[in-house]
Design an enzyme around this catalytic site. Structure first.
Site, short mmCIF file in Angstrom:
data_model
loop_
_atom_site.label_atom_id
_atom_site.label_comp_id
_atom_site.label_asym_id
_atom_site.label_seq_id
_atom_site.Cartn_x
_atom_site.Cartn_y
_atom_site.Cartn_z
N GLU A 96 0.84 -1.20 0.00
CA GLU A 96 0.00 0.00 0.00
C GLU A 96 0.87 1.25 0.00
OE1 GLU A 96 -2.46 1.57 -0.53
OE2 GLU A 96 -4.29 0.91 0.43
N ASP A 97 0.34 2.33 -0.52
CA ASP A 97 1.04 3.60 -0.42
C ASP A 97 0.87 4.20 0.97
OD1 ASP A 97 -1.67 3.98 -0.86
OD2 ASP A 97 -1.45 5.59 -2.31
N ASP A 100 -4.66 5.26 6.00
CA ASP A 100 -5.24 6.46 6.57
C ASP A 100 -6.33 6.01 7.55
OD1 ASP A 100 -6.42 8.93 6.99
OD2 ASP A 100 -6.75 9.41 4.91
N PHE A 149 -3.31 16.17 4.19
CA PHE A 149 -3.41 15.47 2.91
C PHE A 149 -2.08 15.59 2.19
CE2 PHE A 149 -4.78 14.36 -1.34
CZ PHE A 149 -5.60 13.28 -1.06
N ARG A 162 1.00 12.80 -8.95
CA ARG A 162 1.56 11.47 -8.69
C ARG A 162 3.02 11.37 -9.11
NH1 ARG A 162 -2.67 7.84 -7.58
NH2 ARG A 162 -4.59 8.21 -8.71
P1 IMP Z 1 -8.02 4.69 3.89
O1 IMP Z 1 -9.08 3.76 3.39
O2 IMP Z 1 -8.61 5.91 4.53
O3 IMP Z 1 -7.00 4.01 4.80
O4 IMP Z 1 -7.25 5.27 2.65
C1 IMP Z 1 -6.59 4.46 1.82
C2 IMP Z 1 -6.29 5.05 0.47
O5 IMP Z 1 -6.67 6.41 0.29
C3 IMP Z 1 -4.80 5.02 0.30
O6 IMP Z 1 -4.39 3.80 -0.23
C4 IMP Z 1 -4.55 6.18 -0.63
O7 IMP Z 1 -4.60 5.73 -1.96
C5 IMP Z 1 -5.65 7.16 -0.34
N1 IMP Z 1 -5.17 8.19 0.59
C6 IMP Z 1 -5.29 8.25 1.94
N2 IMP Z 1 -4.73 9.35 2.46
C7 IMP Z 1 -4.22 10.03 1.40
C8 IMP Z 1 -3.47 11.26 1.28
O8 IMP Z 1 -3.15 11.99 2.24
N3 IMP Z 1 -3.12 11.60 0.00
C9 IMP Z 1 -3.43 10.87 -1.09
N4 IMP Z 1 -4.11 9.70 -1.02
C10 IMP Z 1 -4.49 9.29 0.21
MG MG Z 2 -3.69 3.26 -1.93
#
Ligand code: IMP
Ligand code: MG
Length: 174
Positions: A96-97, A100, A149, A162
């Site tokens: 994963e990147d 969050d 963000f 990106r």
């Molecule tokens: P989550 O479901 O909230 O954990 O978010 C997961 C996905 O949302 C990550 O895999 C990212 O692709 C995207 N994401 C979450 N936070 C950020 C951010 O600060 N910048 C850009 N993409 C984000």
């Molecule tokens: Mg992601």
């Protein structure tokens, strides 16, 4: 055009990626893991990570979406592209990147568990721990991110930024 502030330089990212690659190479030495990248955000991290691995790997990708054009998770995850190979009995390492809220990974874990792999572990480059709403077990993580963000190194804001080599906060200096 929003103002971007550097959070991690390309050199700092490189250091974290190399450390993660060493840990993964050590732990999976005698296995044949399947690295599963979560598109789109993880593509750059995945490419750099596997170049630093000292072992054989196979790769696959799934595409998930939860953010749309916003900077906050919608809370609804959509499986844009699922697996088209069997993972039964395989050792899966999710790449994963960023984690969050944890909602995306929680959804992915349930999807993968139904396909009966031997093991599932999670590797994320970035951890935004302050925003967690669902607990997910992270086995490997690179760098911490505050509650802002961020973009760059594969991560986008409405599909932009990106390509940037570092990681930047949008509109807020840290
Ligand atoms: P989550 O479901 O909230 O954990 O978010 C997961 C996905 O949302 C990550 O895999 C990212 O692709 C995207 N994401 C979450 N936070 C950020 C951010 O600060 N910048 C850009 N993409 C984000
Ligand atoms: Mg992601």
């Amino acid at each position: 055009m929003p103002q971007l502030y550097t959070l991690y330089t390309p050199e700092e990212i490189k250091g974290a990626v190399e450390r993660l690659a060493r840990e993964i190479s050590r732990d999976y030495q005698d296995k044949n893991p399947l690295l599963l990248g979560v598109l789109k955000g993880s593509f750059m991290f995945m490419a750099d990570l596997i170049r630093n691995l000292d072992m054989q790997v196979e790769i696959e990708f799934v595409a998930l979406s939860s953010y749309g054009q916003c900077t906050e998770s919608s809370g609804r995850v959509c499986l844009v592209q699922g697996l088209n190979t069997s993972i039964k009995g395989r050792d899966i390492l999710i790449i994963e990147d960023i984690v969050d809220t944890g909602i995306t990974l929680n959804f992915l874990l349930e999807y993968l568990q139904s396909k009966k792999p031997a093991s599932i572990k999670i590797c994320t480059l970035l951890d935004k721990a302050a925003c967690r709403r669902v607990c997910v077990p992270i086995d490997y993580f690179g760098l911490s991110v505050p509650d802002v963000f961020i973009v760059g190194y594969g991560l986008d804001l409405d599909q932009k930024f990106r390509h940037l080599p570092g990681i930047y906060s949008v509109g807020e200096e840290i």
